[in-house]
Write an enzyme that holds these catalytic residues in place. Structure first.
Site, short mmCIF file in Angstrom:
data_model
loop_
_atom_site.label_atom_id
_atom_site.label_comp_id
_atom_site.label_asym_id
_atom_site.label_seq_id
_atom_site.Cartn_x
_atom_site.Cartn_y
_atom_site.Cartn_z
N GLY A 30 -0.46 59.72 24.46
CA GLY A 30 -0.76 61.08 24.03
C GLY A 30 -2.16 61.51 24.41
N ALA A 31 -2.64 62.60 23.75
CA ALA A 31 -3.89 63.27 24.14
C ALA A 31 -3.80 63.58 25.64
CB ALA A 31 -5.11 62.43 23.81
N HIS A 33 -3.65 64.83 29.41
CA HIS A 33 -4.62 65.48 30.29
C HIS A 33 -4.01 65.57 31.68
CE1 HIS A 33 -5.28 61.46 31.75
NE2 HIS A 33 -5.68 61.04 30.56
N HIS A 36 -2.03 62.51 33.04
CA HIS A 36 -0.67 62.36 32.51
C HIS A 36 0.26 63.40 33.15
CE1 HIS A 36 -3.00 60.92 28.79
NE2 HIS A 36 -2.29 59.86 29.16
N GLN A 161 -2.76 47.12 34.41
CA GLN A 161 -1.54 47.39 33.66
C GLN A 161 -0.37 47.58 34.62
OE1 GLN A 161 -1.40 50.19 30.19
NE2 GLN A 161 -0.54 51.60 31.69
#
Ligand code: AMP
Length: 520
Positions: A30-31, A33, A36, A161
């Protein structure tokens, strides 16, 4: 757009809407930007259904880290997702995903976890964040199992990741394609991150030095390799270039600067083909990461475009002029078709085709009489032009399993670089990091006229221009909407409209663009 907070709701939605459609998953905390959003937009282009998960995963935060403080703004995220055409958000609570068992207690974690190889999780960020990547691997596996997407989208921003997830998907044979997406940066060069919210405007400005330092190292790396053929810049020289730039910013504390292999994350002394230059710094209490892939291969030229725009002739000519290898995808599909035919496999027996194709190795070998095509120790240059192969190649090439295998083999070639390839999604999917991407096109009228001329010259029958135009329009629509390898123009492709241009002019234009990019 729907928003689900429960597994039951999400599963029910997918059961009702999926029915053979491709699903794309974008896992986030989330959050949202622009970083994303680039993943979501890519997923939107490639899938009928796009699911965005929003979940701040407690399992990947140590007790001393910013789990409580991590920005949460579901309402704003919901609006952004709606704007970019997401179909459903999955935003569960920790209890919904992990049940009521304590996540961090003395008795240990009471549920099954996914443990990636220690050599990948204990290096780089893993050195200061023990347990982090196990938490990431566990949540990503859960999300992949819940959504069962055809594709899942991850940013190169979190390169470690990404490498760990690719490894996990390979090792556990998960039926999903991991799509890596390039880092999106602010104008200053600072990579977008939800944690940038912790920084003041002044700090954000100052943090752009991280990217400048990476670019500095890239310059040193490229100059070194260019000046001395066969010479490889040593990692200490590259790392020193980053350090010497960052030393000027006394408020930035370097946690690590390392050069590793982008797939295995093993430390590199030199870059043979690809190297990942990764960095983590602390800016006050904020931890920022960034990276850059250093490539030591010859460039790749990707030429995409609609049928009939002259791609294959031009690609062959460009390869010849630049002294690069023409990666003849058509010949590769033909070689696989020959393999299937010579094994007497029924063309409708896709599982049997999958078995044989996944074990076949194609090579294109330069010889005095042109390029030879080999498959599994057999030279089949002439055989692949037979009528039987010609009659069956499009049916075989349309199979998802054949296409997957071929892309794998093309990408193996791409790792060495020095190739020119043409198709419909070479620049967007097969070689997204190609140095030069061309989108070769021509108006429908022009393509119809060329085709009409060909038919007339080769006395292949009679066809009206009008009918040819209709056929081409239908073919364009089919190609841009097909499920496998749809025609798409890459955002960074240069479009060349070839109306009124000769083959030599188009070739010259591409050769010039190649030189303008600094390649010789
Ligand atoms: P996060 O919400 O930080 O877990 O990130 C969700 C996904 O977005 C991950 O795959 C990240 O790598 C990706 N992402 C985050 N920032 C960027 C960026 N600046 N550019 C590209 N992808 C990003």
């Amino acid at each position: 757009m729907r928003l689900f907070t429960t597994i039951a709701g999400l599963r029910c939605y997918l059961e009702r809407h999926r029915s053979g459609k491709d699903v794309g998953l974008v896992p986030t905390m989330g959050a949202l930007h622009p970083g994303h959003l680039s993943l979501i937009e890519r997923a939107r282009q490639e899938n009928a259904i796009v699911i965005v998960s929003i979940f701040v995963n407690p399992l990947q935060f140590a007790p001393t880290e910013d789990f409580q403080r991590y920005p949460r703004q579901l309402e704003e995220d919901r609006k952004l997702c709606e704007e970019v055409g997401v179909d459903a958000i999955f935003a569960p609570t920790a209890i919904e995903l992990y049940g009521k068992s304590p996540l961090n207690s003395d008795s240990g974690i009471q549920f099954t976890q996914v443990v990636p190889p220690g050599a990948m999780t204990s290096v780089l960020c893993g050195a200061s964040r023990p347990g982090h990547f196990q938490g990431v691997a566990t949540i990503v596996t859960k999300l992949l199992n819940l959504v069962q997407p055809e594709r899942a989208y991850f940013g190169q921003k979190d390169a470690q990741q990404l490498a760990i997830i690719r490894r996990l998907v390979d090792d556990l044979n998960l039926p999903v394609t991991i799509v890596p997406c390039p880092i999106v940066r602010l104008e200053s060069g600072l990579a977008w991150s939800s944690r940038n919210k912790y920084l003041t405007e002044v700090q954000k400005d100052r943090a752009s030095i991280i990217y400048s330092a990476l670019k500095e190292a890239q310059k040193v790396f490229q100059a070194g390799n260019r000046d001395a053929v066969g010479w490889r810049c040593h990692s200490t020289v590259i790392i020193e270039a980053v350090k010497s730039k960052l030393i000027k910013a006394s408020d930035i504390e370097v946690e690590y600067i390392e050069l590793v292999h982008p797939t295995t994350l093993a430390p590199l002394e030199q870059v043979e083909q690809d190297g990942l230059l990764a960095i983590a710094v602390r800016f006050g209490t904020t931890r920022l990461i960034d990276n850059m892939v250093l490539q030591n291969r010859q460039p790749i030229v990707a030429i995409d475009g609609p049928a009939g725009a002259g791609k294959s002739t031009v690609t062959r000519r460009v390869a010849q002029e630049l002294g690069l290898i023409y990666l003849d995808t058509g010949a590769m599909y033909r070689a696989l078709t020959w393999r299937v035919m010579s094994a007497n496999i029924d063309i409708d027996d896709e599982p049997a085709i999958a078995e044989i194709v996944s074990q076949s190795e194609i090579s294109l070998v330069e010889s005095n009489d042109g390029v030879q095509v080999w498959i599994d120790e057999e030279e089949v240059t002439k055989e692949i032009r037979s009528l039987e192969v010609t009659a069956n190649v499009s049916a075989i090439a349309a199979l998802a399993t054949v296409r997957r295998e071929l892309v794998k083999q093309q990408q193996r070639w791409g790792a060495k670089g020095g190739i020119v390839a043409e198709g419909r999604d070479i620049g967007t999917f097969v070689f997204p990091d190609a140095e030069l991407k061309i989108f070769l096109t021509a108006s429908v009228e022009e393509r119809a006229r060329r085709r009409w001329q060909d038919i007339k010259e080769q006395k292949q029958g009679d066809m009206s221009l009008e009918q040819l135009e209709k056929d081409i329009q239908q073919r364009d629509l089919r190609d841009s909407t097909r499920a496998i390898a749809p025609l798409r123009k890459a955002g960074d492709a240069i479009e060349i409209k070839t109306d009124g241009m000769s083959i030599s002019e188009v070739t010259e234009r591409i050769v010039n663009l190649y030189h303008q990019k600094g390649f010789s």
